[in-house]
Write a protein that holds these residues in place. Sequence first.
Motif, mmCIF file in Angstrom:
data_model
loop_
_atom_site.group_PDB
_atom_site.id
_atom_site.type_symbol
_atom_site.label_atom_id
_atom_site.label_comp_id
_atom_site.label_asym_id
_atom_site.label_seq_id
_atom_site.Cartn_x
_atom_site.Cartn_y
_atom_site.Cartn_z
ATOM 1 N N THR A 102 0.400 -1.122 -0.277
ATOM 2 C CA THR A 102 0.513 -0.038 -0.071
ATOM 3 C C THR A 102 0.676 1.377 -0.533
ATOM 4 O O THR A 102 0.485 2.278 0.114
ATOM 5 C CB THR A 102 -0.747 0.141 1.273
ATOM 6 O OG1 THR A 102 0.093 -0.244 2.457
ATOM 7 C CG2 THR A 102 -1.955 -0.955 1.468
ATOM 8 N N GLY A 237 -5.373 -4.959 7.434
ATOM 9 C CA GLY A 237 -4.766 -4.879 5.758
ATOM 10 C C GLY A 237 -3.568 -5.998 6.232
ATOM 11 O O GLY A 237 -3.707 -6.931 5.725
ATOM 12 N N SER A 241 -7.022 -8.577 4.648
ATOM 13 C CA SER A 241 -7.719 -7.113 4.345
ATOM 14 C C SER A 241 -9.341 -7.549 4.281
ATOM 15 O O SER A 241 -10.193 -7.893 3.662
ATOM 16 C CB SER A 241 -7.375 -7.026 2.480
ATOM 17 O OG SER A 241 -6.057 -6.946 2.067
ATOM 18 N N MET A 269 -2.877 2.612 6.477
ATOM 19 C CA MET A 269 -3.400 2.089 5.402
ATOM 20 C C MET A 269 -3.847 1.891 4.832
ATOM 21 O O MET A 269 -4.622 2.061 3.625
ATOM 22 C CB MET A 269 -3.362 -0.106 5.436
ATOM 23 C CG MET A 269 -2.148 -0.638 5.063
ATOM 24 S SD MET A 269 -1.860 -2.100 5.137
ATOM 25 C CE MET A 269 -0.696 -3.182 5.755
ATOM 26 N N THR A 270 -5.034 2.161 5.362
ATOM 27 C CA THR A 270 -6.379 2.290 4.416
ATOM 28 C C THR A 270 -7.019 3.883 4.589
ATOM 29 O O THR A 270 -8.027 3.970 3.892
ATOM 30 C CB THR A 270 -7.680 2.016 5.490
ATOM 31 O OG1 THR A 270 -7.525 2.731 6.692
ATOM 32 C CG2 THR A 270 -7.300 0.445 5.990
ATOM 33 N N ASN A 355 -9.417 3.430 -6.603
ATOM 34 C CA ASN A 355 -10.300 2.463 -5.966
ATOM 35 C C ASN A 355 -11.843 1.934 -7.006
ATOM 36 O O ASN A 355 -12.075 0.827 -5.682
ATOM 37 C CB ASN A 355 -10.827 3.783 -4.710
ATOM 38 C CG ASN A 355 -9.479 3.033 -3.233
ATOM 39 O OD1 ASN A 355 -8.545 2.504 -3.523
ATOM 40 N ND2 ASN A 355 -9.318 4.785 -3.344
ATOM 41 N N GLY A 378 -11.460 -7.438 0.604
ATOM 42 C CA GLY A 378 -10.705 -5.909 0.984
ATOM 43 C C GLY A 378 -11.679 -4.778 0.438
ATOM 44 O O GLY A 378 -13.057 -4.908 0.474
ATOM 45 N N VAL A 382 -6.991 -2.187 -2.850
ATOM 46 C CA VAL A 382 -6.993 -2.893 -1.475
ATOM 47 C C VAL A 382 -7.355 -4.195 -1.683
ATOM 48 O O VAL A 382 -8.015 -4.156 -0.864
ATOM 49 C CB VAL A 382 -6.066 -2.451 -0.615
ATOM 50 C CG1 VAL A 382 -4.970 -3.179 0.346
ATOM 51 C CG2 VAL A 382 -4.732 -0.741 -0.896
ATOM 52 N N SER A 430 -1.919 -4.556 -4.221
ATOM 53 C CA SER A 430 -2.477 -3.000 -3.752
ATOM 54 C C SER A 430 -2.095 -2.384 -4.835
ATOM 55 O O SER A 430 -0.727 -2.370 -5.768
ATOM 56 C CB SER A 430 -1.284 -2.743 -2.548
ATOM 57 O OG SER A 430 -1.578 -1.584 -2.312
ATOM 58 N N SER A 432 -1.827 0.294 -7.752
ATOM 59 C CA SER A 432 -0.649 1.694 -7.864
ATOM 60 C C SER A 432 -0.933 2.239 -8.961
ATOM 61 O O SER A 432 -1.720 1.586 -9.778
ATOM 62 C CB SER A 432 1.258 1.844 -7.604
ATOM 63 O OG SER A 432 1.098 0.577 -8.900
#
Length: 464
Positions: A102, A237, A241, A269-270, A355, A378, A382, A430, A432
């Motif tokens: 993440t 996480g 998840s 993380m979130t 997302n 998740g 993520v 995760s 990117s």
Amino acid sequence: MTDIITVTKTGRTTARISLDGVNGTCSQQALKTKLQTAESLYASKNPGSKAAHNVALESMPGGNTRSVLYNQPFPICIKRGQGNRLWDVDGHEYLDFMGEMTAGLYGHSNGTIREALISAFDQLGVNLGAHNLEEAKLASLLCSRFQSIEHIRFCNSGTEANLYALSVARKVTGKRKVIAFTGGYHGGVLGFAHGVSENTVDPGDWVLGSYNDQANLSSLFESHDDIAAVIVEAMQGAGGSIPGDLGFLQSIQSLSAKHRVIFILDEVMTSRLYPSGLQGKFGLHPDLTTLGKYMGGGLAFGAFGGRKELLQTYDPRQSSALPHSGTFNNSTLTMAAGYAGLSKVYTIQANLELNALGESLRTKLQTIAKGTKMVITGVGAVMTVHFLEHGRTPLRVEDLDHHSIPELKKLFWFWCIEMSYWIAERGMISLSLGTTMKDVDVFVKLVDDFIAEHRADLKLENSA
């Protein structure tokens, strides 16, 4: 077809095998044989990584300085990254679907981040040993993005952020104990994967609850009058998840207020899963929030913030303030990169789009995995791929402890590496920035191929 033989281990059915080797699910031994074959192929295709590992063994225990990155028989050694691609020392190219657990939200060579770093280096200098203009800019931006954060302070990691948040709670309440949850991870010395670990700080001060269990939560609050704080992730996480049930999270908030306990929401993380973090998505109002990972633009970063009166605990103008040290807390490079990333790159629109792409990926994976032992959990971009004997959702920590099939998880990891997709061995994905729908659809097709090739291994025991 010949009879099906049930193979048991430790008194529990773990696999079944058809004597003709065509139908039915494979035996545990057959699965291990597949895993050995995959491992041999991995070793034969990565001699450079093996050599690099042997060199590292000469100066580091296990050739490793970050445990989660170690893989048997040896880890892949990455030579460089660009965008959302990686290249290892043997010349293999991967699409990075791990995103540095993440933290690698911006990829490996974002132009805006690069410009901010070079500008800060050339125009500001590094580590001035003084206040600088960049720290207030980043602080103001974060306070505006998270409604619950009125004041904020910086540090160097999510681990530090959570340690400082806990010290605020203990200072304010005068109490020591903290409610945490099995499966939770709040940093290198604050891990609760299987309870209080041997290197967890203050081992006697933790009261462990069961994640997503409201009845258990209520009993913890009622049976302890010495609780300073409760610390929780809105999605566990590192714990797989596993999203928090809204009712469970709301109960933490209401019970904390009722018992005058500090509610700490770990968004290390979130926070990237919604423009205002999962607290914004779920309508939560924690007393303290901890941040980290990507928020330093890809550099080491952590932060803890919340109600102004709580943050006064670290206000140096107060005679009773706690000291807050950290040579790199306001590093010009980190401040500049963090501000550029959040203000110019990971905008509200970019956040929502990434997302949404993650939701699409998870939905497609869940669709093709339906009726198998593969389970995907998740939120947003993520997620984690699990392999469970019962194949059911929603998941609890107990499911992962008692029903996981580690051989399938490792076999899946070898498959992804062979197919040039870089994911975590534990199944974590995760996404990117720069990931496309084509990247997602190709991965879904590859996973569908994995399911087809290992259908016997993935077949549920009670399925037709």
